[in-house]
Design a protein around this motif. Structure first.
Motif, PDB file in Angstrom:
ATOM      1  N   ASP A  57      71.022 -65.273 -52.214  1.00 55.50           N
ATOM      2  CA  ASP A  57      70.009 -64.490 -51.506  1.00 55.50           C
ATOM      3  C   ASP A  57      68.865 -64.062 -52.423  1.00 55.50           C
ATOM      4  O   ASP A  57      67.702 -64.042 -52.005  1.00 55.50           O
ATOM      5  N   ILE A  60      66.564 -66.934 -53.083  1.00 56.65           N
ATOM      6  CA  ILE A  60      65.776 -67.191 -51.867  1.00 56.65           C
ATOM      7  C   ILE A  60      64.674 -66.137 -51.720  1.00 56.65           C
ATOM      8  O   ILE A  60      63.552 -66.440 -51.290  1.00 56.65           O
ATOM      9  N   ALA A  61      64.996 -64.904 -52.104  1.00 58.03           N
ATOM     10  CA  ALA A  61      64.017 -63.821 -51.994  1.00 58.03           C
ATOM     11  C   ALA A  61      62.796 -64.070 -52.882  1.00 58.03           C
ATOM     12  O   ALA A  61      61.701 -63.590 -52.586  1.00 58.03           O
ATOM     13  N   THR A  63      61.223 -66.757 -53.186  1.00 59.36           N
ATOM     14  CA  THR A  63      60.278 -67.658 -52.518  1.00 59.36           C
ATOM     15  C   THR A  63      59.390 -66.929 -51.518  1.00 59.36           C
ATOM     16  O   THR A  63      58.391 -67.480 -51.066  1.00 59.36           O
ATOM     17  N   LYS A  64      59.744 -65.706 -51.173  1.00 59.18           N
ATOM     18  CA  LYS A  64      58.977 -64.937 -50.190  1.00 59.18           C
ATOM     19  C   LYS A  64      57.849 -64.188 -50.897  1.00 59.18           C
ATOM     20  O   LYS A  64      58.031 -63.645 -51.977  1.00 59.18           O
ATOM     21  N   THR A  65      56.693 -64.172 -50.276  1.00 58.18           N
ATOM     22  CA  THR A  65      55.538 -63.482 -50.848  1.00 58.18           C
ATOM     23  C   THR A  65      55.146 -62.300 -49.968  1.00 58.18           C
ATOM     24  O   THR A  65      55.460 -62.254 -48.785  1.00 58.18           O
ATOM     25  N   SER A  66      54.472 -61.357 -50.600  1.00 56.95           N
ATOM     26  CA  SER A  66      53.961 -60.191 -49.871  1.00 56.95           C
ATOM     27  C   SER A  66      52.649 -59.784 -50.525  1.00 56.95           C
ATOM     28  O   SER A  66      52.104 -60.513 -51.353  1.00 56.95           O
ATOM     29  N   TYR A  70      54.377 -62.229 -55.727  1.00 60.07           N
ATOM     30  CA  TYR A  70      54.036 -63.654 -55.709  1.00 60.07           C
ATOM     31  C   TYR A  70      54.776 -64.329 -56.873  1.00 60.07           C
ATOM     32  O   TYR A  70      54.156 -64.726 -57.864  1.00 60.07           O
ATOM     33  N   THR A 248      67.485 -59.179 -58.062  1.00 55.77           N
ATOM     34  CA  THR A 248      66.395 -60.141 -57.878  1.00 55.77           C
ATOM     35  C   THR A 248      65.646 -60.350 -59.192  1.00 55.77           C
ATOM     36  O   THR A 248      65.218 -61.462 -59.515  1.00 55.77           O
TER      37      THR A 248
END
Length: 282
Positions: A57, A60-61, A63-66, A70, A248
């Motif tokens: 997890d 995978i986290a 790869t997520k952007t906000s 980045y 993370t």
């Protein structure tokens, strides 16, 4: 005879004990970081060295952007800065060291002394001046400026080290090549550079890993989240009081260690000494 053998065994035991202690000191934090990256949750308190229920997890986290996160953009920024710094450092340090080693000119001795003195000045003492310079040149958030600063910081000590290594290469090789009509450039590229591969590899490794692990300087120059390098981005990840995620962070730290491992594997065959042996044979 028995006392000699006993002393030898004691020394051997001490050597293996020291190696075991050093190995544990090095590999235990790495193993804990790897374990933490596969543990569930965000806190280090609940993590274990060997995860009971491993999960991807956290990877995978990444790869997520906000608006402020980045990871892979930071990853690419760090790689770009490190690779360009490594290449420029090798070129400039090699040329400078060759000049100090093989040429005699006014200010040569004072230049070497200045290089040593520059290493005594802490990096953070120039942070304010560098930030003011970045603002005056309108280069805040500029990777180009950061690369120039890193390269400039790599030159003094690495030049001194490589100069000492080139000094150990027999000057008779230069003289023989000069008699055959070789230019200074050809002597450097075809004779000295191949023999100086171990030190060139050290300079390359320093040039690559230095920017990759720097936080203080990059955090002063880079202010836009998209321009961050990984040390800044990952620090902000664990500095967030409301959403800090150490697991993370561990996953991100493991991924950035892969390029370092690859560069080391590519250069390790050159991390040897004595390549000048046999240079004058024939």
């Amino acid at each position: 005879m028995h006392s000699i053998k006993r002393n030898k065994n004691i020394r051997l035991f001490g050597t293996y004990l020291l190696l075991a202690i050093v190995s544990i000191t090095i590999f235990y934090p790495l193993a804990w970081t790897i374990g933490a990256s596969f543990n569930k949750g965000n806190s280090l308190v609940s993590t274990t060295l060997i995860p009971k229920n491993p999960t991807f997890d956290h990877y995978i986290a990444l790869t997520k952007t906000s608006g402020t996160f980045y990871y892979f953009q930071w990853f690419l920024n760090s790689l770009k800065i490190s690779v360009v710094t490594m290449v420029l450092s090798v070129i400039l340090v090699s040329i400078t060291a060759y000049a100090f080693s093989r040429f005699r000119f006014r200010g040569r001795k004072n230049g070497l002394i200045m290089f040593l003195l520059l290493q005594m000045i802490p990096q953070f003492s120039a942070l304010i001046a560098l930030f003011v310079m970045a603002q005056m040149l309108h280069l805040v958030n500029s990777h180009f400026l950061l690369i120039l600063i890193y390269v400039g910081g790599q030159i003094p000590m690495n030049t001194y080290l490589m100069k000492g290594y080139i000094d150990s290469i027999p000057i008779s090789l230069d003289e023989s090549a000069r008699l055959d009509g070789a230019s200074r450039t050809r002597i450097f590229l075809q004779i000295l550079a191949p023999l100086a591969k171990p030190m060139i590899s050290v300079v390359a490794m320093n040039g690559f890993t230095g920017p990759l692990g720097d936080f203080a300087l990059s955090s002063v120059i880079l202010r836009d989240p998209k321009s961050y390098t990984l040390p800044i981005g990952l620090y902000n990840l664990i500095n967030d009081k409301m959403g800090a995620s150490y697991t993370t962070f561990a996953a991100g730290a493991i991924l950035i260690s892969l390029p370092v491992a690859i560069v080391f594997i590519l250069l390790q065959k050159n991390f040897v000494s004595g390549l000048t042996e046999g240079g004058t044979k024939g």
